[in-house]
Structure formats: structure tokens, C-alpha cells
Enzyme design. Structure first.
Site, mmCIF file in Angstrom:
data_model
loop_
_atom_site.group_PDB
_atom_site.id
_atom_site.type_symbol
_atom_site.label_atom_id
_atom_site.label_comp_id
_atom_site.label_asym_id
_atom_site.label_seq_id
_atom_site.Cartn_x
_atom_site.Cartn_y
_atom_site.Cartn_z
ATOM 1 N N PHE A 199 0.825 -1.217 0.000
ATOM 2 C CA PHE A 199 0.000 0.000 0.000
ATOM 3 C C PHE A 199 0.861 1.270 0.000
ATOM 4 C CE2 PHE A 199 -2.290 2.754 3.347
ATOM 5 C CZ PHE A 199 -2.894 3.553 2.403
ATOM 6 N N THR A 256 4.111 -11.057 -1.115
ATOM 7 C CA THR A 256 3.286 -11.866 -0.211
ATOM 8 C C THR A 256 1.827 -11.604 -0.577
ATOM 9 O OG1 THR A 256 2.972 -10.103 1.413
ATOM 10 C CG2 THR A 256 4.979 -11.442 1.641
ATOM 11 N N THR A 299 5.944 2.765 12.903
ATOM 12 C CA THR A 299 4.539 3.040 13.203
ATOM 13 C C THR A 299 4.359 3.567 14.620
ATOM 14 O OG1 THR A 299 2.406 1.934 13.528
ATOM 15 C CG2 THR A 299 4.349 0.566 13.806
ATOM 16 N N ASP A 300 3.280 4.294 14.833
ATOM 17 C CA ASP A 300 2.965 4.777 16.186
ATOM 18 C C ASP A 300 2.572 3.631 17.121
ATOM 19 O OD1 ASP A 300 0.441 4.192 15.122
ATOM 20 O OD2 ASP A 300 -0.394 6.186 15.479
ATOM 21 N N GLU A 301 2.234 2.471 16.560
ATOM 22 C CA GLU A 301 1.784 1.359 17.419
ATOM 23 C C GLU A 301 2.884 0.866 18.355
ATOM 24 O OE1 GLU A 301 -1.522 -0.445 14.380
ATOM 25 O OE2 GLU A 301 -0.726 -1.678 15.968
ATOM 26 N N TYR A 334 2.505 -7.728 16.191
ATOM 27 C CA TYR A 334 2.867 -6.803 15.108
ATOM 28 C C TYR A 334 3.642 -5.616 15.673
ATOM 29 C CZ TYR A 334 2.497 -2.761 12.048
ATOM 30 O OH TYR A 334 2.801 -1.630 11.321
ATOM 31 N N LYS A 385 7.621 -4.467 15.182
ATOM 32 C CA LYS A 385 8.040 -3.165 14.653
ATOM 33 C C LYS A 385 8.928 -2.435 15.667
ATOM 34 C CE LYS A 385 7.101 -1.408 11.267
ATOM 35 N NZ LYS A 385 7.698 -1.457 9.901
HETATM 36 P P1 NAD Z 1 1.410 -3.646 3.214
HETATM 37 O O1 NAD Z 1 1.131 -4.887 3.982
HETATM 38 O O2 NAD Z 1 0.368 -3.078 2.330
HETATM 39 O O3 NAD Z 1 2.715 -3.842 2.326
HETATM 40 C C1 NAD Z 1 3.846 -4.544 2.768
HETATM 41 C C2 NAD Z 1 4.654 -4.969 1.543
HETATM 42 O O4 NAD Z 1 5.840 -5.626 1.990
HETATM 43 C C3 NAD Z 1 3.911 -5.950 0.639
HETATM 44 O O5 NAD Z 1 4.011 -5.539 -0.700
HETATM 45 C C4 NAD Z 1 4.613 -7.278 0.870
HETATM 46 O O6 NAD Z 1 4.604 -8.125 -0.261
HETATM 47 C C5 NAD Z 1 6.016 -6.804 1.214
HETATM 48 N N1 NAD Z 1 6.767 -7.790 1.998
HETATM 49 C C6 NAD Z 1 6.316 -8.479 3.086
HETATM 50 N N2 NAD Z 1 7.281 -9.307 3.524
HETATM 51 C C7 NAD Z 1 8.364 -9.114 2.726
HETATM 52 C C8 NAD Z 1 9.681 -9.666 2.693
HETATM 53 N N3 NAD Z 1 10.069 -10.607 3.574
HETATM 54 N N4 NAD Z 1 10.535 -9.234 1.747
HETATM 55 C C9 NAD Z 1 10.155 -8.286 0.848
HETATM 56 N N5 NAD Z 1 8.918 -7.756 0.810
HETATM 57 C C10 NAD Z 1 8.036 -8.145 1.754
HETATM 58 O O7 NAD Z 1 1.866 -2.577 4.319
HETATM 59 P P2 NAD Z 1 1.751 -0.988 4.316
HETATM 60 O O8 NAD Z 1 0.481 -0.594 4.963
HETATM 61 O O9 NAD Z 1 2.086 -0.475 2.961
HETATM 62 O O10 NAD Z 1 2.930 -0.631 5.335
HETATM 63 C C11 NAD Z 1 4.242 -0.365 4.862
HETATM 64 C C12 NAD Z 1 5.117 -0.005 6.042
HETATM 65 O O11 NAD Z 1 4.588 1.122 6.731
HETATM 66 C C13 NAD Z 1 5.217 -1.127 7.087
HETATM 67 O O12 NAD Z 1 6.544 -1.155 7.565
HETATM 68 C C14 NAD Z 1 4.246 -0.680 8.185
HETATM 69 O O13 NAD Z 1 4.652 -1.174 9.439
HETATM 70 C C15 NAD Z 1 4.391 0.835 8.107
HETATM 71 N N6 NAD Z 1 3.221 1.611 8.546
HETATM 72 C C16 NAD Z 1 1.974 1.349 8.050
HETATM 73 C C17 NAD Z 1 0.888 2.140 8.447
HETATM 74 C C18 NAD Z 1 -0.509 1.909 7.900
HETATM 75 O O14 NAD Z 1 -1.456 2.531 8.375
HETATM 76 N N7 NAD Z 1 -0.698 1.067 6.889
HETATM 77 C C19 NAD Z 1 1.081 3.174 9.362
HETATM 78 C C20 NAD Z 1 2.373 3.409 9.868
HETATM 79 C C21 NAD Z 1 3.433 2.628 9.436
HETATM 80 O O1 TDX Z 2 -12.795 -5.434 10.651
HETATM 81 C C1 TDX Z 2 -12.309 -4.555 11.395
HETATM 82 N N1 TDX Z 2 -13.107 -3.972 12.341
HETATM 83 C C2 TDX Z 2 -12.663 -3.028 13.214
HETATM 84 O O2 TDX Z 2 -13.426 -2.524 14.050
HETATM 85 C C3 TDX Z 2 -10.938 -4.128 11.293
HETATM 86 C C4 TDX Z 2 -10.023 -4.742 10.260
HETATM 87 C C5 TDX Z 2 -10.495 -3.181 12.167
HETATM 88 N N2 TDX Z 2 -11.319 -2.649 13.118
HETATM 89 C C6 TDX Z 2 -10.766 -1.647 14.049
HETATM 90 C C7 TDX Z 2 -9.492 -2.061 14.766
HETATM 91 C C8 TDX Z 2 -8.748 -0.753 14.935
HETATM 92 O O3 TDX Z 2 -9.180 -0.091 16.127
HETATM 93 O O4 TDX Z 2 -10.393 -0.510 13.264
HETATM 94 C C9 TDX Z 2 -9.176 0.082 13.735
HETATM 95 C C10 TDX Z 2 -8.170 0.081 12.601
HETATM 96 O O5 TDX Z 2 -7.808 -1.279 12.357
HETATM 97 P P1 TDX Z 2 -6.732 -1.676 11.227
HETATM 98 O O6 TDX Z 2 -7.151 -1.088 9.926
HETATM 99 O O7 TDX Z 2 -6.489 -3.143 11.324
HETATM 100 O O8 TDX Z 2 -5.454 -0.824 11.691
HETATM 101 P P2 TDX Z 2 -4.608 -0.797 13.051
HETATM 102 O O9 TDX Z 2 -4.755 -2.037 13.835
HETATM 103 O O10 TDX Z 2 -4.921 0.506 13.755
HETATM 104 O O11 TDX Z 2 -3.116 -0.730 12.438
HETATM 105 C C11 TDX Z 2 -2.848 0.102 11.282
HETATM 106 O O12 TDX Z 2 -2.240 1.309 11.641
HETATM 107 C C12 TDX Z 2 -0.906 1.242 12.077
HETATM 108 C C13 TDX Z 2 -1.996 -0.631 10.239
HETATM 109 O O13 TDX Z 2 -2.630 -1.851 9.890
HETATM 110 C C14 TDX Z 2 -0.608 -0.863 10.759
HETATM 111 O O14 TDX Z 2 0.190 -1.467 9.749
HETATM 112 C C15 TDX Z 2 -0.015 0.463 11.132
HETATM 113 O O15 TDX Z 2 1.239 0.308 11.726
#
Ligand code: NAD
Ligand code: TDX
Length: 328
Positions: free
Chosen positions: A11, A40, A125-127, A149, A153
Site C-alpha cells: 500500500f 506476499t 509506526t505509532d503502534e 505486530y 516493529k
Molecule cells: P502492506 O502490507 O500493504 O505492504 C507490505 C509490503 O511488503 C507488501 O508488498 C509485501 O509483499 C512486502 N513484503 C512483506 N514481507 C516481505 C519480505 N520478507 N521481503 C520483501 N517484501 C516483503 O503494508 P503498508 O500498509 O504499505 O505498510 C508499509 C510499512 O509502513 C510497514 O513497515 C508498516 O509497518 C508501516 N506503517 C503502516 C501504516 C498503515 O497505516 N498502513 C502506518 C504506519 C506505518
Molecule cells: O474489521 C475490522 N473492524 C474493526 O473494528 C478491522 C479490520 C479493524 N477494526 C478496528 C481495529 C482498529 O481499532 O479498526 C481500527 C483500525 O484497524 P486496522 O485497519 O487493522 O489498523 P490498526 O490495527 O490501527 O493498524 C494500522 O495502523 C498502524 C496498520 O494496519 C498498521 O500497519 C499500522 O502500523
């Protein structure tokens, strides 16, 4: 200039690469990109241009030291997105999270050391801070992760910092709040709920829906990463947030409105284990030091995101129903 982007078919990584190729980032206009991704369940080759003169796609694992040693020479910088990213999956099985997020980061940084790449941004991430009832996290808050998770991180952040402190790698860490926007996997809250509602299916709201997340459009997150890549200081951590705190219930109600759905579409389901109550980021550091200002208002960004999913059913149906689990 050439940049290696790990997790580039996910993403946030794919949004970063597409924006970079569209010359959205000053100083990187002519840069070449090597997009490394294991593909993946979360990675999708279609998230990136099929062909582009400045893009090379490599399918591979960040745990593969030999591959990374071959690949990295000739690169000026690395932006490390690759991770297992979904909290619910980490509750079912933590192994892949620690393998990719911790060992993958360590392996990547060993290869960086060998090849002398000049600059690294580790995306986190903030988590890692846990959950906060009042106030907001600054970068010096203790790490108190509550899920596998988040723990993986947090470990990866410590590994990354070590490569700066021990070996002098020019590396900065970013910690961002919840992202939303196009190309997000429909296992995450917003795309799951939007796509279910577009299909006339109910949405599974965990617990009482009062958990609070801070939301940021993916383009603003990527702008912040670019600023840190360009001007962030080595060894420093930068929080990135948007100030848009919402309960899950409020988000759900807004999505019902945007898709023209009724309250009856909410299905209350059992709460997530160890469900963090609230995330809140203090982002004064990146604002004051690097001039970061998010540009996309939450209401505008959310409406545009719903419109994107409405306009791209082929994309999300392939991801949602080609995947290895039910997202109902
Ligand atoms: P995502 O799951 O959409 O994408 C992760 C990508 O990494 C995928 O394309 C997957 O194929 C690839 N990948 C997984 N394992 C791998 C490996 N061993 N080698 C190479 N590639 C691999 O995740 P995202 O939401 O795009 O998050 C990207 C980064 O940002 C992560 O490090 C996540 O912790 C961080 N992050 C995400 C959010 C959020 O809200 N989505 C917020 C803060 C930080
Ligand atoms: O089906 C659902 N129902 C629901 O109530 C899902 C999937 C989530 N939720 C709730 C759980 C959380 O409070 O919504 C909130 C957001 O959930 P997610 O989208 O799974 O995100 P979160 O757990 O907050 O983590 C995300 O933000 C920080 C990303 O997935 C992480 O990769 C990032 O680090």
C-alpha cells in the site's frame, strides 16, 4: 541517483514509488527506483506501473542477504517499507512478523553496511508506543507495544537505531499514524468497510467502536518520508501524524453516509485481543525541524478514497477474493 524501495508493491510503498516517478519529490526528479518486494498476499505487482524507464521491479525477500548484497551496490538510498503489517494476522501467528520485520531489517542493514549505501529511512509506526489515554506521544516516549505486530516493529526500530549507533549508518526512523488512501489492502478498516458497503454487505465493527485512531492520507505520509530522507538527521526518530483522531464508530458512520448505506449495515462483533484504545501522535518535531505540513484534509481525503474504490472494483475484487482468507 538511484533508490531501493523495499515493500514497494504494498500500500504505502507503491504510493511512494508512483509519486516519486511522477516527480512529486524535489531532488529526486530523475532518480531511478529499484522496487523490491516478495509479493506476499499483501504485495501486488499491479500496484506499480507495468513498465517505466526509471523503474526496475525485483521479486525478492528482505531476509535474503545474497540477493541484497548483489542488488544494493549503485544505490544512493534505501527506504524500507517491507513488513508484515496487519495486526489481526499477528494475533493468529507471530512468526512471519518477527522474521520479516526484525530479521529482515537486520539483514537489509547488513547489506547496506557491505555496500556503503549513503542514506536509509526505516518506516515504522505509532503502534510501537502502545496505547495512550490522554495527550500525545513524542518520540522519546517508551516503547510499550501490545501486539506481536507492534512488538516486531518496535524490535525493528531498535535494530535500525543500533546500525546507526554501532556502525554509523546514516539512518532515520519514521513513526506514522494510521494511513488511508488508494491501493490499501481490503483487510484494513477503511478499505474493508468501503468495499463491503459497495457490495451491500455488513461491516464488522470490533467491540463498542470507541477505539480511536489518528488518520493520515498516504500521500501526506509519503511527503513526510521524503522530507526525512532528504533532510532528516541520522539516528533521529520522526513522528508523522495528521491530527485527525476519530473513533472507529465515527469513521464507520461517515462511510455509511459516503456509500449511501443505512445504520443496519453495522455488525457488532467480538473485540480484537489487546485492542489498543487510542493512538495520538505529537508531530511537532518533523513540523518544526523539517517544515512538514500535511496537505490533505480528512473529509476530502476520505471522500476521494471512497470514490477511488468505487471506480476500481477490478482492483479490489481481485485482491479481496484472490486472497487466502475471508474478509467478511
Ligand atoms: P502492506 O502490507 O500493504 O505492504 C507490505 C509490503 O511488503 C507488501 O508488498 C509485501 O509483499 C512486502 N513484503 C512483506 N514481507 C516481505 C519480505 N520478507 N521481503 C520483501 N517484501 C516483503 O503494508 P503498508 O500498509 O504499505 O505498510 C508499509 C510499512 O509502513 C510497514 O513497515 C508498516 O509497518 C508501516 N506503517 C503502516 C501504516 C498503515 O497505516 N498502513 C502506518 C504506519 C506505518
Ligand atoms: O474489521 C475490522 N473492524 C474493526 O473494528 C478491522 C479490520 C479493524 N477494526 C478496528 C481495529 C482498529 O481499532 O479498526 C481500527 C483500525 O484497524 P486496522 O485497519 O487493522 O489498523 P490498526 O490495527 O490501527 O493498524 C494500522 O495502523 C498502524 C496498520 O494496519 C498498521 O500497519 C499500522 O502500523
Amino acid at each position: 541517483m538511484r533508490i531501493l524501495v523495499t515493500g514497494a508493491a504494498g500500500f504505502i510503498g507503491s504510493n511512494f514509488v508512483r509519486n516519486l516517478l511522477a516527480n512529486a519529490y524535489a531532488g529526486w526528479e530523475d532518480a531511478g527506483v529499484t522496487a523490491l518486494d516478495k509479493l506476499t498476499y499483501a504485495g501486488n505487482r499491479d500496484n506499480l506501473p507495468a513498465a517505466h524507464p526509471r523503474l526496475e521491479f525485483v521479486q525478492g525477500d528482505v531476509c535474503d542477504l545474497g540477493l541484497l548484497r548483489d542488488l544494493l551496490p549503485g544505490h544512493d538510498a534505501v527506504v524500507h517499507f517491507a513488513a508484515e503489517s496487519h495486526v489481526d494476522r499477528s494475533l493468529e501467528g507471530a512468526g512471519p512478523f518477527f522474521r520479516t520485520n526484525v530479521l529482515g531489517t537486520q539483514t537489509l542493514l547488513d547489506a547496506v553496511l557491505d555496500s556503503g549505501v549513503e542514506r536509509v529511512v526505516h518506516v515504522s509506526t505509532d503502534e510501537v508506543y502502545g496505547s495512550i489515554d490522554e495527550g500525545s506521544w513524542t518520540e522519546d516516549r517508551p516503547l510499550l507495544p501490545n501486539t506481536p505486530y507492534a512488538a516486531s516493529k518496535a524490535c525493528s526500530d531498535l535494530v535500525a537505531r543500533t546500525y546507526w549507533r554501532t556502525h554509523g549508518v546514516n539512518l532515520s526512523i519514521t513513526r506514522c499514524s494510521n494511513n488511508y488512501g488508494p491501493y490499501q489492502h481490503p483487510e484494513k478498516l477503511i478499505p474493508l468497510f468501503v468495499t463491503n458497503l459497495l457490495e451491500g454487505r455488513q461491516v464488522p465493527l470490533y467491540g463498542d467502536g470507541r477505539n480511536i485512531r489518528e488518520w493520515l492520507h498516504v500521500d501526506d505520509h509519503c511527503r513526510g518520508i521524503h522530507l526525512v530522507l532528504d533532510s532528516g538527521r541520522a539516528g533521529e526518530i520522526y513522528n508523522i501524524g495528521g491530527g485527525n483522531e476519530r473513533t472507529n464508530r465515527a469513521i464507520t458512520e461517515r462511510l455509511l453516509e459516503l456509500t449511501g448505506s443505512g445504520e443496519g449495515m453495522i455488525r457488532h462483533v467480538a473485540d480484537r485481543k489487546a485492542h489498543d484504545l487510542r493512538y495520538s501522535i505529537d508531530e511537532s518535531k518533523i513540523r518544526e525541524e523539517l517544515g512538514y505540513v500535511p496537505q490533505i484534509g480528512f473529509e476530502e481525503g476520505l471522500a476521494a478514497t471512497v470514490a477511488w474504490y468505487r471506480d476500481h472494483p477490478d482492483w479490489w475484487k481481485a485482491v479481496k477474493y484472490g486472497a487466502d482468507r475471508d474478509h467478511g
